[in-house]
Design a protein around this motif. Structure first.
Motif, PDB file in Angstrom:
ATOM      1  N   GLU A  79      -6.552  10.984 -21.710  1.00 50.44           N
ATOM      2  CA  GLU A  79      -5.107  10.892 -21.561  1.00 50.44           C
ATOM      3  C   GLU A  79      -4.732  10.576 -20.109  1.00 50.44           C
ATOM      4  OE1 GLU A  79      -1.154  13.508 -22.769  1.00 50.44           O
ATOM      5  OE2 GLU A  79      -3.166  14.270 -23.120  1.00 50.44           O
ATOM      6  N   ASP A  80      -3.707   9.730 -19.944  1.00 48.77           N
ATOM      7  CA  ASP A  80      -3.180   9.336 -18.633  1.00 48.77           C
ATOM      8  C   ASP A  80      -4.179   8.518 -17.816  1.00 48.77           C
ATOM      9  OD1 ASP A  80      -0.822  10.725 -19.204  1.00 48.77           O
ATOM     10  OD2 ASP A  80      -1.645  12.584 -18.387  1.00 48.77           O
ATOM     11  N   CYS A  81      -5.093   7.849 -18.488  1.00 45.93           N
ATOM     12  CA  CYS A  81      -6.030   6.986 -17.774  1.00 45.93           C
ATOM     13  C   CYS A  81      -5.307   5.734 -17.275  1.00 45.93           C
ATOM     14  CB  CYS A  81      -7.187   6.600 -18.689  1.00 45.93           C
ATOM     15  SG  CYS A  81      -8.290   5.365 -17.988  1.00 45.93           S
ATOM     16  N   ASP A  82      -5.523   5.380 -16.010  1.00 47.42           N
ATOM     17  CA  ASP A  82      -4.921   4.192 -15.411  1.00 47.42           C
ATOM     18  C   ASP A  82      -5.905   3.033 -15.570  1.00 47.42           C
ATOM     19  OD1 ASP A  82      -3.641   2.265 -13.983  1.00 47.42           O
ATOM     20  OD2 ASP A  82      -3.432   3.419 -12.134  1.00 47.42           O
ATOM     21  N   MET A  83      -5.625   2.155 -16.536  1.00 44.07           N
ATOM     22  CA  MET A  83      -6.559   1.084 -16.835  1.00 44.07           C
ATOM     23  C   MET A  83      -6.725   0.110 -15.679  1.00 44.07           C
ATOM     24  SD  MET A  83      -8.071   1.452 -19.664  1.00 44.07           S
ATOM     25  CE  MET A  83      -8.810  -0.172 -19.559  1.00 44.07           C
ATOM     26  N   SER A  84      -5.699  -0.036 -14.856  1.00 42.59           N
ATOM     27  CA  SER A  84      -5.794  -0.990 -13.747  1.00 42.59           C
ATOM     28  C   SER A  84      -6.915  -0.625 -12.782  1.00 42.59           C
ATOM     29  CB  SER A  84      -4.457  -1.048 -13.002  1.00 42.59           C
ATOM     30  OG  SER A  84      -4.133   0.209 -12.418  1.00 42.59           O
ATOM     31  N   LYS A  85      -7.300   0.671 -12.736  1.00 43.26           N
ATOM     32  CA  LYS A  85      -8.375   1.104 -11.857  1.00 43.26           C
ATOM     33  C   LYS A  85      -9.764   0.881 -12.476  1.00 43.26           C
ATOM     34  CE  LYS A  85      -5.563   4.675  -9.611  1.00 43.26           C
ATOM     35  NZ  LYS A  85      -5.471   6.110  -9.267  1.00 43.26           N
ATOM     36  N   LEU A  86      -9.774   0.527 -13.756  1.00 46.20           N
ATOM     37  CA  LEU A  86     -11.056   0.358 -14.439  1.00 46.20           C
ATOM     38  C   LEU A  86     -11.416  -1.094 -14.686  1.00 46.20           C
ATOM     39  CD1 LEU A  86     -10.813   3.130 -17.186  1.00 46.20           C
ATOM     40  CD2 LEU A  86     -11.748   3.310 -14.893  1.00 46.20           C
ATOM     41  N   ALA A 133     -14.403  -2.737 -26.646  1.00 45.16           N
ATOM     42  CA  ALA A 133     -13.420  -1.988 -27.436  1.00 45.16           C
ATOM     43  C   ALA A 133     -12.791  -0.935 -26.541  1.00 45.16           C
ATOM     44  CB  ALA A 133     -14.075  -1.339 -28.654  1.00 45.16           C
ATOM     45  N   LEU A 134     -11.470  -0.955 -26.441  1.00 47.29           N
ATOM     46  CA  LEU A 134     -10.723  -0.022 -25.605  1.00 47.29           C
ATOM     47  C   LEU A 134      -9.667   0.676 -26.447  1.00 47.29           C
ATOM     48  CD1 LEU A 134     -10.160  -2.349 -22.504  1.00 47.29           C
ATOM     49  CD2 LEU A 134     -11.844  -0.516 -22.697  1.00 47.29           C
ATOM     50  N   THR A 135      -9.667   2.006 -26.392  1.00 48.26           N
ATOM     51  CA  THR A 135      -8.682   2.806 -27.116  1.00 48.26           C
ATOM     52  C   THR A 135      -7.977   3.714 -26.127  1.00 48.26           C
ATOM     53  OG1 THR A 135     -10.030   2.772 -29.126  1.00 48.26           O
ATOM     54  CG2 THR A 135      -8.298   4.440 -28.985  1.00 48.26           C
ATOM     55  N   GLY A 136      -6.659   3.600 -26.056  1.00 49.79           N
ATOM     56  CA  GLY A 136      -5.882   4.401 -25.122  1.00 49.79           C
ATOM     57  C   GLY A 136      -4.941   5.347 -25.829  1.00 49.79           C
ATOM     58  N   SER A 137      -3.990   5.886 -25.076  1.00 50.32           N
ATOM     59  CA  SER A 137      -2.987   6.789 -25.617  1.00 50.32           C
ATOM     60  C   SER A 137      -1.607   6.178 -25.410  1.00 50.32           C
ATOM     61  CB  SER A 137      -3.084   8.162 -24.938  1.00 50.32           C
ATOM     62  OG  SER A 137      -2.942   8.033 -23.533  1.00 50.32           O
ATOM     63  N   ARG A 138      -0.577   6.948 -25.608  1.00 47.06           N
ATOM     64  CA  ARG A 138       0.783   6.416 -25.575  1.00 47.06           C
ATOM     65  C   ARG A 138       1.128   5.796 -24.227  1.00 47.06           C
ATOM     66  NH1 ARG A 138       5.438  10.359 -27.548  1.00 47.06           N
ATOM     67  NH2 ARG A 138       4.158  10.117 -29.436  1.00 47.06           N
ATOM     68  N   GLY A 139       0.648   6.341 -23.145  1.00 41.90           N
ATOM     69  CA  GLY A 139       1.019   5.829 -21.835  1.00 41.90           C
ATOM     70  C   GLY A 139       0.080   4.776 -21.275  1.00 41.90           C
ATOM     71  N   THR A 140      -0.946   4.393 -22.030  1.00 40.82           N
ATOM     72  CA  THR A 140      -1.910   3.415 -21.537  1.00 40.82           C
ATOM     73  C   THR A 140      -1.343   2.006 -21.634  1.00 40.82           C
ATOM     74  OG1 THR A 140      -3.674   4.840 -22.355  1.00 40.82           O
ATOM     75  CG2 THR A 140      -4.280   2.606 -21.703  1.00 40.82           C
ATOM     76  N   VAL A 141      -1.522   1.223 -20.570  1.00 35.17           N
ATOM     77  CA  VAL A 141      -1.044  -0.161 -20.543  1.00 35.17           C
ATOM     78  C   VAL A 141      -2.248  -1.087 -20.346  1.00 35.17           C
ATOM     79  CG1 VAL A 141       0.434  -1.842 -19.394  1.00 35.17           C
ATOM     80  CG2 VAL A 141       1.186   0.540 -19.615  1.00 35.17           C
ATOM     81  N   PHE A 142      -2.444  -2.001 -21.287  1.00 36.83           N
ATOM     82  CA  PHE A 142      -3.508  -2.987 -21.210  1.00 36.83           C
ATOM     83  C   PHE A 142      -2.907  -4.341 -20.822  1.00 36.83           C
ATOM     84  CE2 PHE A 142      -4.757   0.064 -24.496  1.00 36.83           C
ATOM     85  CZ  PHE A 142      -5.993   0.476 -24.026  1.00 36.83           C
ATOM     86  N   THR A 143      -3.559  -5.049 -19.924  1.00 36.24           N
ATOM     87  CA  THR A 143      -3.138  -6.396 -19.534  1.00 36.24           C
ATOM     88  C   THR A 143      -4.170  -7.386 -20.044  1.00 36.24           C
ATOM     89  OG1 THR A 143      -2.094  -5.505 -17.541  1.00 36.24           O
ATOM     90  CG2 THR A 143      -2.457  -7.879 -17.636  1.00 36.24           C
ATOM     91  N   LEU A 144      -3.768  -8.225 -20.988  1.00 36.79           N
ATOM     92  CA  LEU A 144      -4.701  -9.112 -21.672  1.00 36.79           C
ATOM     93  C   LEU A 144      -5.391 -10.070 -20.712  1.00 36.79           C
ATOM     94  CD1 LEU A 144      -5.931 -10.124 -24.297  1.00 36.79           C
ATOM     95  CD2 LEU A 144      -3.967 -11.658 -24.546  1.00 36.79           C
ATOM     96  N   ASP A 145      -4.614 -10.728 -19.862  1.00 36.25           N
ATOM     97  CA  ASP A 145      -5.213 -11.712 -18.960  1.00 36.25           C
ATOM     98  C   ASP A 145      -6.204 -11.080 -17.998  1.00 36.25           C
ATOM     99  OD1 ASP A 145      -4.027 -13.938 -19.995  1.00 36.25           O
ATOM    100  OD2 ASP A 145      -2.293 -13.887 -18.673  1.00 36.25           O
ATOM    101  N   LEU A 146      -5.916  -9.862 -17.579  1.00 33.25           N
ATOM    102  CA  LEU A 146      -6.818  -9.179 -16.657  1.00 33.25           C
ATOM    103  C   LEU A 146      -8.162  -8.897 -17.335  1.00 33.25           C
ATOM    104  CD1 LEU A 146      -7.046  -8.114 -13.815  1.00 33.25           C
ATOM    105  CD2 LEU A 146      -6.054  -5.952 -14.588  1.00 33.25           C
ATOM    106  N   ILE A 147      -8.120  -8.499 -18.607  1.00 34.05           N
ATOM    107  CA  ILE A 147      -9.354  -8.252 -19.356  1.00 34.05           C
ATOM    108  C   ILE A 147     -10.157  -9.535 -19.491  1.00 34.05           C
ATOM    109  CG2 ILE A 147     -10.308  -7.516 -21.569  1.00 34.05           C
ATOM    110  CD1 ILE A 147      -7.898  -5.718 -21.935  1.00 34.05           C
ATOM    111  N   LEU A 148      -9.471 -10.629 -19.841  1.00 31.18           N
ATOM    112  CA  LEU A 148     -10.163 -11.903 -20.025  1.00 31.18           C
ATOM    113  C   LEU A 148     -10.738 -12.431 -18.715  1.00 31.18           C
ATOM    114  CD1 LEU A 148      -7.719 -13.676 -22.509  1.00 31.18           C
ATOM    115  CD2 LEU A 148      -9.785 -12.383 -23.033  1.00 31.18           C
ATOM    116  N   ASP A 149     -10.060 -12.148 -17.601  1.00 32.86           N
ATOM    117  CA  ASP A 149     -10.546 -12.615 -16.306  1.00 32.86           C
ATOM    118  C   ASP A 149     -11.824 -11.910 -15.886  1.00 32.86           C
ATOM    119  OD1 ASP A 149      -8.583 -14.459 -16.063  1.00 32.86           O
ATOM    120  OD2 ASP A 149      -7.307 -13.274 -14.720  1.00 32.86           O
TER     121      ASP A 149
END
Length: 482
Positions: free
Chosen positions: A374-381, A395-411
């Protein structure tokens, strides 16, 4: 002049084609259909009742032709949602006499009046999971010398353990390479006492009667506490390569026995193994022994290729020293799954540990599954993922506050072929809506589940960035909040 391809060449070609290619080739003419039929019908998977009826009808129609299509079937799997009658089961066995494996819903055993018809199968190596003694006793005794896989579940395992019959039953199957033992699922906490109890003596008995065992899976069982000393001799099971533990109740201390027993393990999977008392904080003694356990794993399992930790509280997860020790021992993980289970008071914010986690297998890791805390900051990972040069499945599974950025993952994952994202919010980036957008050449499968996203913008964006996307699955997607 009319030319034809020799049948031998067709058979060799068929071995290098995909299933869809086989179907297309079988429609060319009768000669090609006969050549490709032995591959098309070698392995049959039935997912729906309609498919079963069609397969059953085809078997009956061709059974009068001498050697019908049933003689080509070697592996038959009928999924659990598909049912059949006792008459249909008997006819299938008659039409498919050369079966090597058959699988169906174990609950159907009770409706089969003559399961002994399986005795006519001369080459069978794998049978469905047994959950009733009246079927298991006779069939294992009759076919045990050919079986390479055996699955026991339900009350049958508890009964055989209480009657001290497990060893005698397994003695009929000395060629076993895979063994699955599954107890009964309790309906409430007080019924945990009904779970089968395995002792260290039972484990030694299993390996002595099955000397070729390579894959062992234990589910919904108790392991009796083991009192190990450094002086106690444990004969290693040198053939063991895969060990799975699922829904095992609070016995992580017993892992020291398995670490010494399976020195050549290549795949390890656990569920709710290391700590199940989530309503209480672990003591300092438990934390210290947990660290010692991970270090023992890293030092002993130098051949480990796959590690699956499901339901580990973040304050008990394998830290950077574990993965550094794995790297030092020579282990190179190709598959890694970590599923965090948040316990009260969890405070995990040391993102540098993820760098050590990924750096230990940066040249070998191909599949990575992270069910985040919970409360993991994906931008730091995300940037740590860039260390994994061969990552093809994520495969990434987050919680309500998790924000994924598609282009960042693909980059950061340029070789990615399969991507699964669940939980939280999926955002896009507009920097690629230029005259020459950067294309991701490999992504072919994308799964989106239970996410907040702009559906129209996402599909437009994917059409530009991922032109080779062949499979897009979106479930429970919600529009952005206004």
């Amino acid at each position: 002049m009319r030319y034809s391809i020799p049948v031998v060449i067709l058979n060799i070609t068929a071995q290098h084609l995909e299933t869809l290619d086989h179907i297309q080739c079988a429609q060319v003419n009768r000669t090609w259909a006969n050549s490709f039929a032995h591959i098309l019908y070698k392995t049959v998977l039935i997912r729906t009742q309609r498919q079963f009826k069609l397969f059953y009808k085809t078997l009956l129609q061709t059974s009068f032709l001498g050697h019908g299509l049933g003689y080509l079937v070697r592996h038959l799997t009928i999924e659990e949602t598909v049912g059949f009658t006792d008459k249909e089961f008997n006819r299938i066995i008659e039409c498919c006499p050369d079966l090597l494996s058959i699988d169906f819903n174990p609950k159907l055993w009770r409706y089969l009046h003559s399961p002994s018809r399986l005795n006519t199968l001369k080459y069978i190596e794998r049978l469905p999971m047994f959950n009733e003694e009246r079927h298991a006793d006779h069939l294992i005794e009759e076919h045990g010398h050919r079986l390479t896989q055996l699955r026991l579940g339900g009350a049958i395992l508890s009964n055989w353990l209480m009657a001290h019959r497990l060893g005698s039953i397994l003695s009929f199957a000395p060629k076993l390479k895979r063994l699955d033992l599954t107890g009964e699922y309790p309906t409430y906490i007080s019924s945990f006492r009904t779970r089968p109890r395995l002792t260290m003596d039972t484990m030694e008995l299993i390996h002595s009667t099955c000397p070729h065992l390579e894959h062992l899976e234990l589910s919904t069982t108790f392991l009796e506490p083991t009192d190990l000393t450094k002086d106690r001799v444990i004969s290693p099971a040198s053939t063991m390569r895969v060990f799975h533990l699922h829904d095992i109740y609070d016995h992580w201390k017993d892992m020291h026995y398995f670490i010494r027993k399976y020195p050549h393990l290549e795949e390890f999977s656990s569920s709710s193994l290391f700590y199940t008392g989530l309503d209480e904080m672990p003591t300092d003694f438990e934390l210290e022994n947990n660290d010692n356990l991970y270090m023992a794993m890293a030092q002993q399992w130098s051949r480990l290729r796959s590690f699956n930790g499901d339901g580990i509280p973040s304050n008990l997860w394998p830290g950077k020293y574990f993965f550094e020790a794995l790297q030092s021992s020579g282990a190179s993980l190709t598959t890694l799954r970590l599923d965090f289970c948040n316990a009260p008071g969890d405070q995990f914010d040391d993102y540098s540990q993820f760098k050590a986690l990924l750096a230990s297998s940066q040249h070998t890791l191909e599949t990575l599954n992270l069910d985040l805390w919970e409360d993991c900051d994906m931008s730091k990972l995300f940037f740590s993922l860039g260390q994994c040069q061969r990552l093809t499945s994520l495969a990434l599974t987050g919680s309500r506050g998790t924000v994924f950025t598609l282009d960042l993952i693909l980059d950061v994952c340029p070789l990615l072929k399969t991507l699964f994202i669940s939980g939280g919010e999926l955002t896009l980036s507009d920097k690629y809506y230029e005259n020459s957008p950067q294309i991701h050449p490999y992504l072919s499968e994308l799964f989106i589940y239970n996410l907040i996203l702009d559906m129209l913008a996402a599909t437009n964006h994917l059409s530009i960035r991922c032109p080779h996307l062949s499979s897009l699955n979106i479930f429970k997607a919600f529009g952005p909040l206004q």
